[in-house]
Design a protein around this motif. Structure first.
Motif, mmCIF file in Angstrom:
data_model
loop_
_atom_site.group_PDB
_atom_site.id
_atom_site.type_symbol
_atom_site.label_atom_id
_atom_site.label_comp_id
_atom_site.label_asym_id
_atom_site.label_seq_id
_atom_site.Cartn_x
_atom_site.Cartn_y
_atom_site.Cartn_z
ATOM 1 N N SER A 1 26.401 41.803 40.555
ATOM 2 C CA SER A 1 26.675 40.397 40.884
ATOM 3 C C SER A 1 26.379 39.484 39.707
ATOM 4 C CB SER A 1 25.849 39.953 42.094
ATOM 5 O OG SER A 1 26.216 40.666 43.245
ATOM 6 N N VAL A 2 25.232 39.698 39.053
ATOM 7 C CA VAL A 2 24.854 38.852 37.924
ATOM 8 C C VAL A 2 25.784 39.106 36.731
ATOM 9 C CG1 VAL A 2 22.997 38.329 36.286
ATOM 10 C CG2 VAL A 2 22.488 38.595 38.701
ATOM 11 N N LEU A 3 26.212 40.349 36.541
ATOM 12 C CA LEU A 3 27.166 40.654 35.469
ATOM 13 C C LEU A 3 28.485 39.924 35.695
ATOM 14 C CD1 LEU A 3 27.855 42.224 32.916
ATOM 15 C CD2 LEU A 3 28.581 44.131 34.373
ATOM 16 N N LYS A 4 28.965 39.892 36.932
ATOM 17 C CA LYS A 4 30.210 39.175 37.237
ATOM 18 C C LYS A 4 30.071 37.680 36.967
ATOM 19 C CE LYS A 4 32.065 42.314 40.750
ATOM 20 N NZ LYS A 4 32.385 42.465 42.191
ATOM 21 N N ILE A 5 28.896 37.124 37.301
ATOM 22 C CA ILE A 5 28.655 35.702 37.038
ATOM 23 C C ILE A 5 28.618 35.461 35.534
ATOM 24 C CG2 ILE A 5 26.968 33.834 37.235
ATOM 25 C CD1 ILE A 5 26.128 35.160 39.954
ATOM 26 N N ALA A 6 27.885 36.301 34.807
ATOM 27 C CA ALA A 6 27.754 36.142 33.354
ATOM 28 C C ALA A 6 29.103 36.256 32.655
ATOM 29 C CB ALA A 6 26.775 37.178 32.803
ATOM 30 N N ALA A 7 29.984 37.097 33.185
ATOM 31 C CA ALA A 7 31.305 37.292 32.583
ATOM 32 C C ALA A 7 32.307 36.230 33.022
ATOM 33 C CB ALA A 7 31.836 38.679 32.949
ATOM 34 N N GLY A 8 31.907 35.359 33.932
ATOM 35 C CA GLY A 8 32.810 34.311 34.401
ATOM 36 C C GLY A 8 33.811 34.774 35.446
ATOM 37 N N LEU A 9 33.567 35.939 36.041
ATOM 38 C CA LEU A 9 34.483 36.459 37.056
ATOM 39 C C LEU A 9 34.225 35.846 38.431
ATOM 40 C CD1 LEU A 9 34.496 40.228 36.027
ATOM 41 C CD2 LEU A 9 36.167 38.463 35.452
ATOM 42 N N THR A 10 33.007 35.395 38.661
ATOM 43 C CA THR A 10 32.676 34.698 39.904
ATOM 44 C C THR A 10 31.852 33.453 39.565
ATOM 45 O OG1 THR A 10 30.648 35.979 40.265
ATOM 46 C CG2 THR A 10 32.648 36.800 41.322
ATOM 47 N N VAL A 11 31.969 32.453 40.437
ATOM 48 C CA VAL A 11 31.198 31.221 40.280
ATOM 49 C C VAL A 11 29.995 31.315 41.210
ATOM 50 C CG1 VAL A 11 31.223 28.714 40.538
ATOM 51 C CG2 VAL A 11 33.275 29.911 39.721
ATOM 52 N N PRO A 12 28.787 31.190 40.660
ATOM 53 C CA PRO A 12 27.602 31.355 41.504
ATOM 54 C C PRO A 12 27.361 30.160 42.414
ATOM 55 C CG PRO A 12 26.942 30.694 39.302
ATOM 56 C CD PRO A 12 28.435 30.897 39.265
ATOM 57 N N ASN A 13 26.825 30.431 43.604
ATOM 58 C CA ASN A 13 26.351 29.334 44.447
ATOM 59 C C ASN A 13 24.936 28.975 43.973
ATOM 60 O OD1 ASN A 13 24.486 31.160 45.674
ATOM 61 N ND2 ASN A 13 25.999 31.722 47.221
ATOM 62 N N GLU A 14 24.324 27.989 44.614
ATOM 63 C CA GLU A 14 23.007 27.533 44.144
ATOM 64 C C GLU A 14 21.953 28.624 44.244
ATOM 65 O OE1 GLU A 14 21.515 23.621 44.565
ATOM 66 O OE2 GLU A 14 23.312 23.005 45.636
ATOM 67 N N ARG A 15 22.002 29.410 45.303
ATOM 68 C CA ARG A 15 21.018 30.478 45.472
ATOM 69 C C ARG A 15 21.158 31.521 44.371
ATOM 70 N NH1 ARG A 15 19.840 35.344 47.472
ATOM 71 N NH2 ARG A 15 17.932 35.533 48.673
ATOM 72 N N GLU A 16 22.408 31.918 44.085
ATOM 73 C CA GLU A 16 22.647 32.911 43.036
ATOM 74 C C GLU A 16 22.234 32.373 41.667
ATOM 75 O OE1 GLU A 16 26.486 35.139 45.102
ATOM 76 O OE2 GLU A 16 26.776 33.326 43.907
ATOM 77 N N SER A 17 22.496 31.089 41.415
ATOM 78 C CA SER A 17 22.093 30.480 40.147
ATOM 79 C C SER A 17 20.577 30.477 39.998
ATOM 80 C CB SER A 17 22.611 29.042 40.050
ATOM 81 O OG SER A 17 24.003 29.025 39.974
ATOM 82 N N PHE A 18 19.870 30.182 41.087
ATOM 83 C CA PHE A 18 18.410 30.130 41.053
ATOM 84 C C PHE A 18 17.811 31.522 40.875
ATOM 85 C CE2 PHE A 18 14.423 30.116 43.727
ATOM 86 C CZ PHE A 18 13.618 29.493 42.785
ATOM 87 N N LEU A 19 18.201 32.476 41.711
ATOM 88 C CA LEU A 19 17.594 33.805 41.687
ATOM 89 C C LEU A 19 18.097 34.681 40.545
ATOM 90 C CD1 LEU A 19 17.511 34.614 45.510
ATOM 91 C CD2 LEU A 19 15.648 33.783 44.056
ATOM 92 N N GLY A 20 19.260 34.353 39.997
ATOM 93 C CA GLY A 20 19.811 35.161 38.910
ATOM 94 C C GLY A 20 19.379 34.726 37.529
ATOM 95 N N ASP A 21 18.850 33.521 37.391
ATOM 96 C CA ASP A 21 18.452 32.987 36.088
ATOM 97 C C ASP A 21 17.001 33.377 35.808
ATOM 98 O OD1 ASP A 21 18.329 31.573 33.724
ATOM 99 O OD2 ASP A 21 18.074 29.626 34.695
ATOM 100 N N VAL A 22 16.802 34.594 35.321
ATOM 101 C CA VAL A 22 15.451 35.154 35.177
ATOM 102 C C VAL A 22 14.960 35.255 33.735
ATOM 103 C CG1 VAL A 22 15.614 36.465 37.322
ATOM 104 C CG2 VAL A 22 16.365 37.518 35.186
ATOM 105 N N ALA A 23 15.861 35.108 32.775
ATOM 106 C CA ALA A 23 15.480 35.292 31.368
ATOM 107 C C ALA A 23 15.845 34.042 30.568
ATOM 108 C CB ALA A 23 16.190 36.512 30.790
ATOM 109 N N PRO A 24 15.020 33.680 29.600
ATOM 110 C CA PRO A 24 13.788 34.339 29.161
ATOM 111 C C PRO A 24 12.610 33.961 30.059
ATOM 112 C CG PRO A 24 14.156 32.391 27.835
ATOM 113 C CD PRO A 24 15.329 32.514 28.772
ATOM 114 N N ARG A 25 11.500 34.622 29.828
ATOM 115 C CA ARG A 25 10.268 34.318 30.547
ATOM 116 C C ARG A 25 9.134 34.248 29.558
ATOM 117 N NH1 ARG A 25 6.743 36.425 34.700
ATOM 118 N NH2 ARG A 25 5.664 34.576 35.417
ATOM 119 N N PRO A 26 8.408 33.170 29.375
ATOM 120 C CA PRO A 26 8.579 31.916 30.108
ATOM 121 C C PRO A 26 9.917 31.270 29.789
ATOM 122 C CG PRO A 26 7.011 31.622 28.314
ATOM 123 C CD PRO A 26 7.348 33.084 28.371
ATOM 124 N N GLY A 27 10.301 30.367 30.671
ATOM 125 C CA GLY A 27 11.610 29.753 30.570
ATOM 126 C C GLY A 27 11.720 28.680 29.502
#
Length: 198
Positions: free
Chosen positions: A49-75
Motif C-alpha cells: 500500500s505504501v509503495l503504491k502511494i509513494a509511486a503515485g499509483l494511489t492517493v492516500p486518505n488522511e489515515r494512510e498519510s498519517f500511519l504511512g509517514d514513518v521516516a525519518p525518525r525523528p521527524g
C-alpha cells in the motif's frame, strides 16, 4: 509507461525478497505507525500500500498519510516521525519491520503521536461536523473533547461538533495520550471563502 514498468519492477523486487526470507508472523499491536491498512498489524499488505502511494499509483486518505509517514525518525519540522509525505523512505522503513530487521518502535510506536482532522472547518450556524483523532502509542484513556470560545458550540465525546445558532469562532480541542490537538471552526452565515489554490 516507462514509469509504470519501473514501479512494477520495484514491487516485484520487494516481493521477491520475501521469497527468501523465513516465514514470520506480522507484528500484532493495536494502533501502529506503518499499519496503513488498519488490520492491527504491520505486514506485507502495508508495504504494498505504501509503495503504491509513494509511486503515485494511489492517493492516500488522511489515515494512510498519517500511519504511512514513518521516516525519518525523528521527524522533520517538529514531527516526531516522518517528513509530511509518504515516499520510498517510508516503504523501506516498513519493509525492515516486516522482515524482522528492526522493531516496530523504530517507526515511532514507542511514543504518542496523534493528528486531528479536519484541521479547520467552515460551518453555517447550527451546523454539525464530525472530528476524527488518529493516535498511536501508549495511550490508556479515550480522547477527551472540548470547545474553547464564548458560546461557541458544543462537542460530544464521539467528536461530533454542533455549531451555535449565530456566527462564532471556536476552537475544538482533543486531549489524547497527554497531547492536546486543536482545530479552528468558523461559524458564519455567509458563503465560506474558496479553498486555497496552489
Amino acid at each position: 509507461m516507462k514509469y509504470g514498468l519501473r514501479v512494477l519492477l520495484l514491487l516485484s523486487l520487494f516481493l521477491g525478497c520475501f521469497a527468501v526470507l523465513p516465514a514470520r508472523a506480522a507484528v500484532a499491536l493495536p494502533d501502529l505507525m506503518g499499519d496503513v491498512d488498519g488490520d492491527g498489524r504491520i505486514g506485507i499488505k502495508d508495504v504494498i500500500s505504501v509503495l503504491k502511494i509513494a509511486a503515485g499509483l494511489t492517493v492516500p486518505n488522511e489515515r494512510e498519510s498519517f500511519l504511512g509517514d514513518v521516516a525519518p525518525r525523528p521527524g522533520v519540522g517538529g514531527l516526531p516521525a516522518g517528513d509530511g509525505v509518504v515516499n520510498i523512505r517510508d516503504v523501506i522503513a516498513i519493509l525492515k519491520v516486516v522482515a524482522g530487521l528492526t522493531d516496530p518502535a523504530s517507526l515511532g510506536n514507542d511514543e504518542v503521536m496523534a493528528r486531528l482532522s479536519p484541521a479547520s472547518v467552515f460551518l453555517a450556524p447550527g451546523g454539525q461536523t464530525a472530528f476524527t483523532v488518529m493516535a498511536v502509542g501508549p495511550i490508556s484513556a479515550p480522547p477527551v473533547w472540548s470547545v474553547a470560545g464564548t458560546d461557541a458550540g458544543q462537542i460530544d465525546q464521539n467528536g461530533i461538533y454542533t455549531a451555535p445558532a449565530h456566527n462564532a469562532l471556536a476552537t475544538v480541542k482533543v486531549e489524547v495520550g497527554g497531547l492536546i490537538l486543536e482545530s479552528t471552526v468558523f461559524v458564519d452565515d455567509s458563503t465560506p471563502p474558496p479553498p486555497p489554490t496552489g
